[in-house]
Scaffold this motif. Structure first.
Motif, PDB file in Angstrom:
ATOM      1  N   CYS A 125       0.854  -1.203   0.000  1.00  0.00           N
ATOM      2  CA  CYS A 125       0.000   0.000   0.000  1.00  0.00           C
ATOM      3  C   CYS A 125       0.879   1.239   0.000  1.00  0.00           C
ATOM      4  CB  CYS A 125      -0.866   0.066   1.257  1.00  0.00           C
ATOM      5  SG  CYS A 125      -2.050  -1.248   1.430  1.00  0.00           S
ATOM      6  N   PHE A 126       1.891   1.219   0.858  1.00  0.00           N
ATOM      7  CA  PHE A 126       2.800   2.363   0.984  1.00  0.00           C
ATOM      8  C   PHE A 126       3.409   2.685  -0.370  1.00  0.00           C
ATOM      9  CE2 PHE A 126       7.241   3.734   1.530  1.00  0.00           C
ATOM     10  CZ  PHE A 126       7.013   4.976   2.106  1.00  0.00           C
ATOM     11  N   ASN A 127       3.891   1.636  -1.042  1.00  0.00           N
ATOM     12  CA  ASN A 127       4.515   1.831  -2.341  1.00  0.00           C
ATOM     13  C   ASN A 127       3.533   2.467  -3.321  1.00  0.00           C
ATOM     14  OD1 ASN A 127       5.023   0.507  -5.234  1.00  0.00           O
ATOM     15  ND2 ASN A 127       6.977   0.874  -4.204  1.00  0.00           N
ATOM     16  N   ARG A 128       2.310   1.965  -3.364  1.00  0.00           N
ATOM     17  CA  ARG A 128       1.328   2.511  -4.308  1.00  0.00           C
ATOM     18  C   ARG A 128       1.011   3.966  -3.994  1.00  0.00           C
ATOM     19  NH1 ARG A 128       2.236   1.729  -8.267  1.00  0.00           N
ATOM     20  NH2 ARG A 128       0.373   2.883  -8.868  1.00  0.00           N
ATOM     21  N   LEU A 129       0.861   4.283  -2.714  1.00  0.00           N
ATOM     22  CA  LEU A 129       0.515   5.656  -2.346  1.00  0.00           C
ATOM     23  C   LEU A 129       1.660   6.626  -2.650  1.00  0.00           C
ATOM     24  CD1 LEU A 129      -2.020   4.409  -1.090  1.00  0.00           C
ATOM     25  CD2 LEU A 129      -1.715   5.909   0.887  1.00  0.00           C
ATOM     26  N   VAL A 130       2.875   6.194  -2.310  1.00  0.00           N
ATOM     27  CA  VAL A 130       4.029   7.064  -2.544  1.00  0.00           C
ATOM     28  C   VAL A 130       4.259   7.268  -4.042  1.00  0.00           C
ATOM     29  CG1 VAL A 130       6.543   7.155  -2.391  1.00  0.00           C
ATOM     30  CG2 VAL A 130       5.216   6.622  -0.375  1.00  0.00           C
ATOM     31  N   MET A 131       4.153   6.178  -4.811  1.00  0.00           N
ATOM     32  CA  MET A 131       4.375   6.284  -6.247  1.00  0.00           C
ATOM     33  C   MET A 131       3.313   7.177  -6.896  1.00  0.00           C
ATOM     34  SD  MET A 131       7.144   4.738  -6.749  1.00  0.00           S
ATOM     35  CE  MET A 131       7.322   4.503  -8.506  1.00  0.00           C
ATOM     36  N   THR A 132       2.085   7.053  -6.407  1.00  0.00           N
ATOM     37  CA  THR A 132       1.003   7.880  -6.932  1.00  0.00           C
ATOM     38  C   THR A 132       1.263   9.352  -6.642  1.00  0.00           C
ATOM     39  OG1 THR A 132      -0.624   6.130  -6.692  1.00  0.00           O
ATOM     40  CG2 THR A 132      -1.472   8.391  -6.709  1.00  0.00           C
ATOM     41  N   ARG A 156       4.035  10.832  -6.084  1.00  0.00           N
ATOM     42  CA  ARG A 156       5.166  11.300  -6.862  1.00  0.00           C
ATOM     43  C   ARG A 156       4.761  11.538  -8.324  1.00  0.00           C
ATOM     44  NH1 ARG A 156      11.092  10.518  -7.238  1.00  0.00           N
ATOM     45  NH2 ARG A 156      11.505   9.906  -9.367  1.00  0.00           N
ATOM     46  N   GLU A 157       4.027  10.554  -8.865  1.00  0.00           N
ATOM     47  CA  GLU A 157       3.668  10.668 -10.271  1.00  0.00           C
ATOM     48  C   GLU A 157       2.738  11.855 -10.519  1.00  0.00           C
ATOM     49  OE1 GLU A 157       2.698   6.882 -11.931  1.00  0.00           O
ATOM     50  OE2 GLU A 157       2.318   7.785 -13.898  1.00  0.00           O
TER      51      GLU A 157
END
Lengths: 666, 285
Positions: B81-88, B90-91
Motif C-alpha cells: 500500500c505504501f509503495n502505491r501511495l508514494v508512487m502515486t 510522486r507521479e
C-alpha cells in the motif's frame, strides 16, 4: 557616407529553408550606407568568396557584413578574403543567421524579419568599425606536463625529443602511474613494467626534461604561449641531493603496516618509503600523516641510520613559479572501489577485489610475487568469478558509460589465472564482449577457446558469504536461460573507470571544461580530440575518458605534436580585441583620472600605470595603461570606468550602442 | 499527537495482528492513529498491471479523503500500500495532465502534499525517541531483520542509503535489546504474489531466506510487510517441503517485537494469530 557590402549566405539549406534569403538581401540593399547586397548558396566556398573580393574592388566597399553562420565557424575565412581584396579584416563583421535564427525558428515571415533585424544591427556596427591590426605575442618554448603516467611520460619524451624544454609534474613520489601497477598487458601479454620502466628512466635522464615528483599544480595564469604556473613541491623530508637511494631508512622504519597504495592495499609499506623498487626517482619520501615523528614527536630512526645525513624533518613545501608556453594535462583516471558496490557486499568481503588489485596479485612485483592468492587467508582460489561492467553501463547505481578497457583486461585476468592455476575454474559474467581493436577479439576468443574460461552472459545480482565461500548469484541469459549460483573462492570486479578525485578543482584552476563525470572535455569530439577549449592546454590519456594503453600513447603523441606545432612559431598573432585607454591633446592628455578601478576589476592583471611627463620630465598625470599582451578583451574594465576613458577595440561603446539603436529605431 | 492511518486490506484480514500491534504500541507511546474515513483498495498489484490510470486513481482517492480529513501525515504500514501511495503522489506531482485527469475523476483538487510514512519511518520519527523509556522487557535474542523489496525500493524514490543492506530495522531491534544478525538475505525476494498461484516458488525463495536466517543463528525473523509475513509464516509447509527439514523459527512484525519489549502481553501483540507458533522464550529476558 559608408559603402557597405552585405552578403547573405543560404548555407545550403541550413538558412534558406526557413529564411527568405533573397528578401533579406533586397531589404539590406536599401539600408542607408549599403552600397551592394546579394545572396548566394555557399558564401564560404571559393566562388562565394570571389563575389566578396570582386565587390570590394568594384564598388570600393569600406565595410562588409557576411550574414551566414556563427563567427566561431567562418569569421577567419571571410576576414581573410576581405584582407586579400585589400580591405582591413576588422572591417568585416558576421551576422549569425544560422545558429541565432534559421536553426531555432520555423519557416515564417517573422523568421525572415528577424534575419533582416540581425543584418541591420551589424550594418550599423560596421559603420563604426576601425581598421585594427593583429597583436604579436612571444611564445615561451617550454611545456608543462601534468601527470607522470604513461600519457605524461610519452608526451614529455615526444616534446623533449622535438628539442623543447619540458617540466613534468607528478603528485606521487614516483612516475609510472597505473601502468606501472599492471601485470601483463593485452593483447600481447607482454610485461607492463618491462615496457614502461625504460621509458621512466629515459624521462629522468633526458636533458630537456625537468622532473618534479611529489608535486602538484597550485595555480595557472596567463594564456597560450605565455602561461605562468605555480607548482607546489610537497616536502619529501629528505635532501634529494644527499640521498643516494640506498633504502636503509625504509628497512629500519618502525611503522610498517601502512596499506601500500602501489599494491592497492594488498601489501604494506613503511612511513618513509619508495612506492615500488623500480620507482623513478628511486628516493624515499616521508609520509607525514603516518610518520611517528610527525605524529608524536619521537622516533627519528631514519635520521639515525641514514649514512649521508639526508633526512630533513623541518623541510617545508616549496612553491615554484614557471613560465611555460603550453600545458599537457595527463592526470589519468581511477576506478570505483569495492565499497561502492552494494550488491557485492559494500566492500565487506576481503576476497571480493577490484581488477586493479588482481593486477597486483598477478604481477611478479606484487605482494604475492605473482602467485594468485586470495587476500583473506592467502589460499590459492580454486574457483574464481570475474564480473564485467561492475559500475559501468549502470545508470541506476553506477556510471552510464562503458569503461571500454574492462572487457579486455577481464579476458586477460581470466587467462592469467588459468595460466597460473592450471586446475582452477574461472567464470566471467558479462553483458556484451566489447573487443574492438587490433588483435582484441582474437584475444578474448583465445581466453574462451584455448584457456577454457567460462563466459556467462548475464548479470550478478548478489555476492554473499556462506561457510567461508562466496556465493555468486546471477543469471545465465543464453539458451536455457536460468538463475545460477556459483560457490567460489574469489570474486574480481571489473570496476568502472572514473575521473580522478580532485579533477574538478584542477579543471577549474586551469579554466578548462569537464563533463558530468568530471572527465576533461576535448575541444571537438572528432576534429580536436587532444585540444581543450582553452588555447594552449592539451589533453592526453584517460583524464578525458577511460582509455587503454595504445590509445593513451597515441593521444599523448598527438598532444605532443600540437605542442611542437605551437613551439615552431616564434610569435603568435592575437586578435586585437583589447581594451585601450584614450589619449587626447594637451592640456587634458587623457580623460583618465587615474582612479585605477579598472586595474582592480581586471581578472588578468593586465592594467598598469603610465606617467605622462612634460618636456622637462616632470610627471603631469598618472593614467591607466593596458598591456595588450595580457588583456583578454573581456571588457570588465570598460564597465567599471567612471569617466568612460577605457574602451574595447572591436566592441567599442559606440559600436554596441549603434547595434542596439538599430533595433530600437526601426 | 494525531496521525492519519491507512490500514489497507491486509491489516483487516490476514495480518490483523500487524494492525493490533501498531495500535497497541501507539497507544503506549501516546500517539493516536485516525483511520481515513471510507478508505478504499490501494489497487495492489492488479491495478497497476492492468490499467495505469486506475492504479493512480485508487490511491489518489485515499489521499484525497485524507486531505479532506485535514491529515498532514499518513501512516501506511503495509509495504505494498505504501509503495502505491508514494508512487502515486510522486507521479501526480510530476505529471500535470495525469493530475488533471485524476482530479476530474475524483471531483477534488488534490494538494498532494501529505507526508506518507511507512512503518519504519513512523517508528523512527515517533516511537524511537521514546523507546529508551518505554522498553520494559529487553529482547535478549538474535534476530534476523528481513526487509523484502518494497520497504527500500524503488531506490530513486525511497533514497535508502544502503538499499542492498538496509539497517533501519536492525537499529530499532538493537534498541529493544536484541542482537540483529548480519546476514545477506535482507532484501531477497520472498516470492510475493506467487503465494497464491505458484506456491512452490515461494517455498524455494522464502525457504532460502528462512534457511539462511536459521543457519546464522536467528531465533526470530522480524518483518514489516504483510506479504513477507504470510510467505515466511503461512507458507511454512511449502518452505519445509523445499528445505526437506522442519524449521520452527517464528516470524514476527517489528511492531509485535516492540509491543513485547514494552511489556505488553503476547495476546495484545497478536502473537496467537501466527501459523508458526511464537516460542515464548523469544519474548522473555
Amino acid at each position: 557616407m559608408s559603402k557597405i557590402g552585405v552578403f547573405i549566405c543560404h548555407c545550403g539549406e541550413n538558412i534558406s529553408a526557413t529564411v527568405n534569403c533573397g528578401k533579406v538581401a533586397e531589404v539590406a540593399g536599401k539600408l542607408e550606407g549599403v552600397a551592394y547586397s546579394t545572396d548566394y548558396k555557399y558564401m564560404c566556398s571559393d566562388p562565394g568568396q570571389t563575389i566578396i573580393k570582386q565587390m570590394i574592388k568594384e564598388k570600393g566597399l569600406d565595410g562588409v557584413v557576411v550574414a551566414a553562420c556563427s563567427p566561431r565557424m567562418h569569421e577567419p575565412t571571410f576576414r581573410k578574403a576581405c584582407s586579400e581584396a585589400g580591405l582591413n579584416p576588422y572591417l568585416c563583421e558576421m551576422a549569425n543567421l544560422r545558429e541565432h535564427c534559421s536553426w531555432v525558428h520555423d519557416k515564417s515571415d517573422a523568421t525572415t524579419q528577424k534575419a533582416i533585424d540581425i543584418v541591420r544591427t551589424l550594418v550599423e556596427k560596421v559603420k563604426h568599425n576601425k581598421p585594427l591590426s593583429t597583436i604579436k605575442v612571444p611564445v615561451t618554448k617550454k611545456a608543462l606536463v601534468i601527470g607522470g603516467g604513461i600519457a605524461g611520460i610519452q608526451a614529455s619524451l615526444d616534446i623533449a625529443n622535438a628539442g623543447h624544454q619540458v617540466v613534468l609534474v607528478e603528485k606521487e613520489p614516483s612516475i609510472g602511474g597505473h601502468m606501472s601497477q599492471l601485470s601483463e598487458t593485452f593483447p600481447t601479454l607482454d610485461c607492463s613494467q618491462c615496457i614502461l620502466t625504460p621509458r621512466m628512466v629515459e624521462v629522468a635522464q633526458h636533458p630537456n626534461i625537468t622532473l618534479m615528483t611529489y608535486a602538484e599544480l597550485e595555480k595557472l595564469d596567463g594564456f597560450i604561449g605565455n602561461f605562468k604556473a605555480t607548482i607546489r613541491k610537497k616536502a619529501k623530508s629528505i635532501d634529494e641531493k644527499l640521498c643516494t637511494g640506498c633504502g636503509l631508512c625504509t628497512t629500519k622504519c618502525p611503522t610498517k603496516k601502512i596499506p601500500s597504495e602501489f599494491n592497492e592495499g594488498l601489501g604494506f609499506r613503511t612511513a618513509i618509503y619508495v612506492p615500488f623498487p623500480q620507482a623513478v626517482p628511486n628516493k624515499p619520501v616521508i609520509d607525514k600523516l603516518n610518520c611517528q615523528y610527525y605524529l608524536k614527536g619521537k622516533c627519528k630512526v631514519c635520521e639515525k641510520v641514514c649514512p649521508t645525513g639526508a633526512i630533513r624533518f623541518d623541510q617545508e613545501d616549496e612553491l615554484v613559479e614557471l613560465e611555460v608556453g603550453a600545458v599537457v594535462v595527463a592526470t589519468g583516471f581511477n576506478i570505483m572501489t569495492t565499497s561502492e558496490f552494494p550488491e557485492y557486499g559494500y566492500g565487506k568481503y576481503p576476497d571480493v577485489i577490484t581488477g586493479l588489485q588482481f593486477e597486483r596479485l598477478a604481477s611478479a612485483s606484487g605482494p604475492t610475487l605473482g602467485e594468485i592468492r586470495r587476500p583473506s587467508d592467502g589460499k590459492i582460489p580454486e574457483k574464481i568469478v570475474f564480473i564485467a561492467c561492475a559500475g559501468s553501463r549502470d545508470p541506476a547505481k553506477g556510471k552510464p558509460y562503458c569503461s571500454k578497457i574492462c572487457c579486455m583486461y577481464t579476458a586477460k585476468h581470466a587467462m592469467l589465472y588459468q595460466h597460473k592455476v592450471h586446475h582452477g575454474e574461472s567464470y566471467v559474467f558479462y553483458m556484451d564482449i566489447r573487443a574492438a581493436g587490433k588483435n582484441y577479439d582474437e584475444f578474448t576468443r583465445r581466453a574462451i577457446v584455448e584457456d577454457k574460461v567460462n563466459y556467462l552472459r548475464g548479470r550478478v545480482s548478489k555476492v554473499y558469504e556462506e561457510n567461508g565461500k562466496l556465493i555468486v548469484k546471477g543469471v545465465d541469459t543464453l539458451l536455457n536461460a536460468k538463475p545460477v549460483e556459483i560457490e567460489v573462492d574469489m570474486v574480481v570486479l571489473a570496476s568502472a573507470g572514473v575521473a580522478n578525485p580532485g579533477s574538478e578543482e584542477l579543471a577549474q584552476k586551469m579554466h578548462i571544461s569537464y563533463d558530468a563525470y568530471n572527465f576533461f572535455s576535448e575541444a571537438h569530439p572528432k576534429l580536436k580530440p587532444v585540444e581543450t577549449n582553452t588555447a594552449g592546454i592539451y589533453l592526453a590519456g584517460a583524464c578525458q575518458a577511460p582509455k587503454d594503453i595504445p590509445e593513451t600513447v597515441a593521444a599523448a603523441s598527438g598532444a605532443a605534436a600540437k605542442v611542437a606545432i605551437l613551439f615552431s612559431q616564434n610569435e603568435l598573432s592575437r586578435e586585437p580585441v583589447v581594451a585601450v585607454v584614450n589619449r587626447s591633446a594637451p592640456p587634458l592628455y587623457s580623460t583618465c583620472v587615474g582612479c585605477f578601478m579598472c586595474a582592480t576589476a581586471c581578472p588578468y592583471s593586465a592594467i598598469g600605470e603610465e606617467e605622462i611627463k612634460d618636456r622637462k620630465g616632470n610627471v603631469i598625470k598618472k593614467v591607466a595603461k593596458v598591456n595588450p599582451g595580457l588583456c583578454q578583451g573581456c571588457g570588465t574594465c570598460v564597465a567599471f570606468c567612471r569617466s568612460k576613458s577605457i574602451d574595447l577595440d572591436g566592441y567599442t561603446n559606440e559600436q554596441m550602442y549603434s547595434e542596439v539603436m538599430a533595433l530600437l529605431n526601426e | 499527537m494525531k496521525l492519519g492511518f491507512y490500514p489497507g486490506c491486509s491489516l483487516t484480514g490476514s495480518s490483523r495482528e500487524y494492525n493490533e500491534s501498531i495500535l497497541a504500541i501507539s497507544k503506549v507511546a501516546g500517539i493516536e492513529l485516525a483511520e481515513i474515513p471510507d478508505w478504499n483498495c490501494c489497487g495492489a498489484t492488479a491495478a497497476h498491471n492492468l490499467n495505469h490510470e486506475l492504479s493512480v486513481s485508487l490511491p489518489a482517492r485515499n489521499l484525497a479523503l485524507a486531505e479532506l480529513a485535514e491529515m498532514e501525515e499518513l501512516v501506511v504500514p503495509c509495504a505494498a500500500c505504501f509503495n502505491r501511495l508514494v508512487m502515486t503522489q510522486r507521479e501526480l506531482n510530476e505529471n500535470e495532465s495525469l493530475l488533471a485527469i485524476v482530479s476530474e475523476k475524483l471531483q477534488f483538487k488534490l494538494k498532494n502534499n501529505i507526508k506518507i510514512l511507512n512503518v519504519i519511518q513512523f517508528l523512527e520519527k515517533y516511537v524511537l525517541p521514546q523507546l529508551d523509556e518505554l522498553v520494559k522487557k529487553p529482547l535478549n535474542q538474535d534476530v534476523a531483520c528481513y526487509y523484502g523489496c518494497l520497504l527500500v525500493r524503488p531506490q530513486k524514490v525511497m533514497k535508502a542509503d544502503r538499499f542492498e543492506d538496509p539497517m533501519s530495522m536492525d537499529l530499532i531491534m538493537q534498541k529493544l535489546g536484541a542482537k540483529a544478525i548480519d546476514w545477506p538475505f535482507k532484501t531477497e525476494c520472498c516470492g510475493a504474489g506467487f503465494s497464491v498461484s505458484k506456491t512452490e516458488i515461494v517455498g524455494e525463495l522464502s525457504g532460502k531466506i528462512v534457511r539462511n536466517a536459521v543457519d546464522r543463528g536467528a531465533k526470530a525473523i522480524v518483518v514489516a510487510c504483510p506479504m513477507c509475513h504470510s510467505n515466511l509464516d503461512m507458507r511454512r509447509p511449502a518452505i519445509e517441503s523445499y528445505l526437506k527439514r522442519k524449521v520452527d523459527v517464528p516470524v514476527i512484525y517489528i511492531t509485535q517485537a516492540i509491543a513485547l519489549a514494552m511489556g505488553l502481553t503476547p495476546k495484545q501483540a497478536g502473537l496467537q494469530r501466527h501459523f508458526v507458533p511464537v516460542n515464548l522464550s523469544v519474548t522473555q529476558n
